[in-house]
Design a protein around this motif. Sequence first.
Motif, PDB file in Angstrom:
ATOM      1  N   ARG A 261       0.859  -1.186   0.000  1.00  0.00           N
ATOM      2  CA  ARG A 261       0.000   0.000   0.000  1.00  0.00           C
ATOM      3  C   ARG A 261       0.892   1.231   0.000  1.00  0.00           C
ATOM      4  O   ARG A 261       2.108   1.136   0.151  1.00  0.00           O
ATOM      5  N   ASP A 262       0.274   2.388  -0.150  1.00  0.00           N
ATOM      6  CA  ASP A 262       1.061   3.621  -0.183  1.00  0.00           C
ATOM      7  C   ASP A 262       1.809   3.860   1.123  1.00  0.00           C
ATOM      8  O   ASP A 262       2.883   4.482   1.128  1.00  0.00           O
ATOM      9  N   ASP A 263       1.253   3.342   2.243  1.00  0.00           N
ATOM     10  CA  ASP A 263       1.875   3.565   3.545  1.00  0.00           C
ATOM     11  C   ASP A 263       2.652   2.355   4.042  1.00  0.00           C
ATOM     12  O   ASP A 263       3.014   2.267   5.214  1.00  0.00           O
ATOM     13  N   GLY A 264       2.912   1.372   3.182  1.00  0.00           N
ATOM     14  CA  GLY A 264       3.627   0.179   3.600  1.00  0.00           C
ATOM     15  C   GLY A 264       2.970  -1.069   3.036  1.00  0.00           C
ATOM     16  O   GLY A 264       2.298  -1.027   2.001  1.00  0.00           O
ATOM     17  N   VAL A 265       3.142  -2.189   3.735  1.00  0.00           N
ATOM     18  CA  VAL A 265       2.612  -3.469   3.275  1.00  0.00           C
ATOM     19  C   VAL A 265       1.582  -3.977   4.270  1.00  0.00           C
ATOM     20  O   VAL A 265       1.807  -3.942   5.486  1.00  0.00           O
ATOM     21  N   LEU A 266       0.437  -4.410   3.762  1.00  0.00           N
ATOM     22  CA  LEU A 266      -0.551  -5.109   4.573  1.00  0.00           C
ATOM     23  C   LEU A 266      -0.288  -6.605   4.439  1.00  0.00           C
ATOM     24  O   LEU A 266      -0.241  -7.122   3.318  1.00  0.00           O
ATOM     25  N   ARG A 267      -0.104  -7.272   5.558  1.00  0.00           N
ATOM     26  CA  ARG A 267       0.058  -8.730   5.548  1.00  0.00           C
ATOM     27  C   ARG A 267      -1.155  -9.350   6.240  1.00  0.00           C
ATOM     28  O   ARG A 267      -1.429  -9.051   7.405  1.00  0.00           O
ATOM     29  N   VAL A 268      -1.856 -10.199   5.524  1.00  0.00           N
ATOM     30  CA  VAL A 268      -3.050 -10.862   6.041  1.00  0.00           C
ATOM     31  C   VAL A 268      -2.678 -12.292   6.404  1.00  0.00           C
ATOM     32  O   VAL A 268      -2.156 -13.038   5.571  1.00  0.00           O
ATOM     33  N   GLU A 269      -2.953 -12.679   7.642  1.00  0.00           N
ATOM     34  CA  GLU A 269      -2.701 -14.038   8.096  1.00  0.00           C
ATOM     35  C   GLU A 269      -3.948 -14.584   8.781  1.00  0.00           C
ATOM     36  O   GLU A 269      -4.761 -13.818   9.307  1.00  0.00           O
ATOM     37  N   ARG A 270      -4.087 -15.899   8.748  1.00  0.00           N
ATOM     38  CA  ARG A 270      -5.203 -16.524   9.463  1.00  0.00           C
ATOM     39  C   ARG A 270      -4.740 -17.853  10.033  1.00  0.00           C
ATOM     40  O   ARG A 270      -4.097 -18.654   9.326  1.00  0.00           O
ATOM     41  N   ALA A 271      -5.031 -18.082  11.311  1.00  0.00           N
ATOM     42  CA  ALA A 271      -4.684 -19.351  11.940  1.00  0.00           C
ATOM     43  C   ALA A 271      -5.549 -20.454  11.345  1.00  0.00           C
ATOM     44  O   ALA A 271      -6.790 -20.394  11.387  1.00  0.00           O
ATOM     45  N   ALA A 272      -4.915 -21.454  10.759  1.00  0.00           N
ATOM     46  CA  ALA A 272      -5.639 -22.554  10.126  1.00  0.00           C
ATOM     47  C   ALA A 272      -4.715 -23.759  10.049  1.00  0.00           C
ATOM     48  O   ALA A 272      -3.486 -23.628  10.087  1.00  0.00           O
ATOM     49  N   ASP A 273      -5.311 -24.927   9.943  1.00  0.00           N
ATOM     50  CA  ASP A 273      -4.550 -26.161   9.780  1.00  0.00           C
ATOM     51  C   ASP A 273      -4.594 -26.583   8.318  1.00  0.00           C
ATOM     52  O   ASP A 273      -5.640 -26.458   7.657  1.00  0.00           O
ATOM     53  N   PRO A 274      -3.486 -27.102   7.775  1.00  0.00           N
ATOM     54  CA  PRO A 274      -3.512 -27.567   6.392  1.00  0.00           C
ATOM     55  C   PRO A 274      -4.439 -28.765   6.230  1.00  0.00           C
ATOM     56  O   PRO A 274      -4.614 -29.569   7.156  1.00  0.00           O
ATOM     57  N   VAL A 275      -5.026 -28.881   5.047  1.00  0.00           N
ATOM     58  CA  VAL A 275      -5.975 -29.961   4.765  1.00  0.00           C
ATOM     59  C   VAL A 275      -5.205 -31.219   4.370  1.00  0.00           C
ATOM     60  O   VAL A 275      -4.321 -31.161   3.513  1.00  0.00           O
TER      61      VAL A 275
END
Length: 414
Positions: A261-275
């Motif tokens: 983004r213009d003000d840096g980086v947005l990092r989206v994470e979500r706690a989940a288990d692999p299938v």
Amino acid sequence: MRPCLLLLTTAFIPAACGADTSPAPAGPEVVVETIGDTTVVRTLSGSVWGAEATLVAEVSIGELDGPEELLFGSIWSIAVDDDHNVYVFDGQAQEVRVFDSAGVYVETLGRPGEGPGEFSRAEAIAMLADGRLVVRNPGNQRLEVFGPEAGETDQWAYNAGGLHTSSPLYTDVNGRTFVDAPDLSVGGFAVELIVFGPEGTQIDTLPVPSGTYEPPLLEARQGGISASHPVPLSPELLWTVHPSGHFLTGFSADYRIDLPRDDGVLRVERAADPVPAHEEERANERAGVVEYMRRMVPDWTWNGPPIPEHKPFFHELLAGRDGRIWVRLATEAQRVENEDHDPEDPSSMPVDWREPLRYDVFEPDGTYLGVVAPPEAFTHWVEPVFDGDHVWAVTRDELGIQRVVRYRIEAGGG
């Protein structure tokens, strides 16, 4: 710099006298962390929607029998404008059919040919912010542009290299268009994007996202013949172009998605288990690869790492017109008997393994809205269009008839 952590949870607000006192759905539990110029939004549990959201059909375009404009040969790409008019590119007919928001036919744009407003092996369409339609037309070595006024066309030349791709055509809110530049030396995959400004001038070329990870490949060589195939279910670096004009990227070995983004980086994470991948499913994948490689080299044997026991977290990243982030998830596959199995054909498998479609949806700020479960007829091969609480997608019924359907997202069980 020491990271800054902020834990956000849904607060309990006492109900006013006489109000409905039934408990509200629990919202997401989120940790927000700042590391340098990166803001990490990590969802630990829960979602805004609560229960799994569904898609409710509102408008359907396409028929088995009827007027010619409602009979599709092969839909390759769809687009939607601000008024919810729908543009359907039929690759077989090489034309774009336009329908209003109620699904009523309006007009047809383009036709096969080499002149202005005509297509030769065109592939994909997208909308510009000012309402113009752009068509990627590599057979004619150009982009074909329609509008904004009726009957207006323009042509933006570029070197397509004689190659064709099924990838989407991208545009952003600043009126730029991003066009694949495939490279035959890497199998025809895009290695950079040609960027056009709003007036059709080539203003930049951008290398597509890459990293140090090399997906494991199975290889076969004999004499002058060579072939390769990725190890099934291996993670990969995925990307798309966000409407902001930045690359949305994610390495599917982890549930981590980055958006500059213009003000840096947005990092989206979500706690989940692999299938997990079923043992029989992995055996089926292996048999398919062996059959493919032995077409090239008859005595080929497996020469790479084994198929992973767990799937990557996601298969595809997509961006809505409104900036929402859509993540097509890896899901537990279901065993389906192949009714068209031909025992005489070594490439025909007696069993298919099909993953039910599921999408995680995030707001542009990383807030986790929840998971969407599309209906069975919904297909992802033609990239859907997402805009707010509406989704447009190509469906295919049991007779193979394609339609374009507008859905409304119904969250939390309605």
